[in-house]
Design an enzyme around this catalytic site. Structure first.
Site, PDB file in Angstrom:
ATOM      1  N   ARG A 103       0.729  -1.246  -0.100  1.00 33.42           N
ATOM      2  CA  ARG A 103      -0.050  -0.031  -0.088  1.00 33.42           C
ATOM      3  C   ARG A 103       0.950   1.248   0.086  1.00 33.42           C
ATOM      4  O   ARG A 103       1.721   1.437   0.891  1.00 33.42           O
ATOM      5  CB  ARG A 103      -1.067  -0.051   1.254  1.00 33.42           C
ATOM      6  N   THR A 107      -0.606   7.713  -1.489  1.00 35.24           N
ATOM      7  CA  THR A 107      -1.832   7.657  -2.233  1.00 35.24           C
ATOM      8  C   THR A 107      -2.904   6.568  -1.441  1.00 35.24           C
ATOM      9  O   THR A 107      -4.159   6.541  -2.047  1.00 35.24           O
ATOM     10  CB  THR A 107      -1.814   7.435  -3.560  1.00 35.24           C
ATOM     11  N   ASP A 199      -5.829 -10.554  11.596  1.00 33.28           N
ATOM     12  CA  ASP A 199      -4.946 -10.443  10.405  1.00 33.28           C
ATOM     13  C   ASP A 199      -4.877 -11.933  10.168  1.00 33.28           C
ATOM     14  O   ASP A 199      -3.942 -12.512  10.472  1.00 33.28           O
ATOM     15  CB  ASP A 199      -3.698  -9.659  10.807  1.00 33.28           C
ATOM     16  N   ASP A 202      -0.638 -12.584   9.819  1.00 36.11           N
ATOM     17  CA  ASP A 202      -0.263 -12.938  10.814  1.00 36.11           C
ATOM     18  C   ASP A 202      -0.727 -14.243  11.712  1.00 36.11           C
ATOM     19  O   ASP A 202       0.261 -15.194  12.188  1.00 36.11           O
ATOM     20  CB  ASP A 202      -0.643 -11.904  11.806  1.00 36.11           C
TER      21      ASP A 202
HETATM   22  N1  URA Z   1      -6.792  -8.248   6.078  1.00 37.63           N
HETATM   23  C1  URA Z   1      -6.993  -9.156   7.035  1.00 37.63           C
HETATM   24  O1  URA Z   1      -5.996 -10.074   7.176  1.00 37.63           O
HETATM   25  N2  URA Z   1      -8.025  -9.055   8.049  1.00 37.63           N
HETATM   26  C2  URA Z   1      -9.024  -8.152   7.952  1.00 37.63           C
HETATM   27  O2  URA Z   1      -9.919  -8.219   8.723  1.00 37.63           O
HETATM   28  C3  URA Z   1      -9.060  -7.309   7.031  1.00 37.63           C
HETATM   29  C4  URA Z   1      -7.890  -7.367   5.924  1.00 37.63           C
END
Ligand code: URA
Length: 208
Positions: A103, A107, A199, A202
């Site tokens: 990302r 922007t 996530d 992770d």
């Molecule tokens: N990416 C993720 O891993 N979890 C989310 O809730 C949103 C984006």
């Protein structure tokens, strides 16, 4: 525009509960993501076209079938990697491309840092995979990249989506069929899906 399909199945629901649970550890999380990816694949591939092939059984000749088109699995790095094995278990002949995006902090746009694909994308069924369809920005960018490579038959496969992500993706690429195991309530102010599973990258790789 194609309607997003939410694939409801008791085994998928059960396994979603495992990956949503914050107590689930990395090994079980990783294995379960892979299993859900396999279950989704079984449903999604119902639509694949077959071609006839004459073979001989030990008893006689017969007509058998094989997949007509090549299947290319394309994970969006890195969380998409967690779904690859579950799909490959069912489609061992599938080739695997990769898309890496970051990302741009100014922007906020998704930018490509890596893309590698097998030859023949134009005639292949492409399964673009990412466990989370959150804002939809990276998915839209990944599909832009795939279309630039000539891909015409693109299917997006995710585990958990947000209404915002589905709408964004359908608006940008109405020809792409979306399959999800669950469509959740919303995105929160940090861009996480609610209730979601946190996530995905992770949790798959044990990072924080
Ligand atoms: N990416 C993720 O891993 N979890 C989310 O809730 C949103 C984006």
């Amino acid at each position: 525009m194609k309607t997003a399909k939410i694939l409801k199945h008791p085994l998928i629901e059960h396994k979603l509960g495992i990956i949503r649970n914050k107590e689930t550890k990395t090994k079980e999380f990783r294995e379960t993501v892979s299993e859900i990816a396999g279950l989704l694949t079984y449903e999604i591939t119902r639509e694949l076209k077959l071609k006839e092939k004459e073979i001989e059984t030990p008893v006689s000749k017969c007509i058998s079938y094989e997949l007509k088109d090549e299947v290319v699995i394309v994970p969006i790095l890195r969380a998409g990697l967690g779904m690859v094995e579950g799909i490959q278990n069912l489609i061992p002949s599938a080739k695997v491309g990769h898309i890496g995006l970051y990302r741009d902090e100014e922007t906020l746009e998704a930018k490509e840092y890596y893309a590698k694909f097998p030859v023949g994308m134009k005639d292949s069924t492409v399964l673009l995979i990412d466990p989370m369809l959150a804002t939809g920005n990276s998915t839209v960018k990944a599909i832009d990249i795939l279309k630039n490579k000539g891909a015409k038959n693109i299917i997006f496969v995710g585990l958990v989506g947000s209404p915002e992500g589905v709408e964004r993706l359908q608006g940008a690429h109405p020809d792409v069929q979306i399959y999800l195991a669950a469509l959740d309530e919303k995105l929160n102010e940090h861009g996480y899906i609610v209730p979601g599973l946190g996530d995905a990258g992770d949790r798959l790789f044990g990072t924080k």
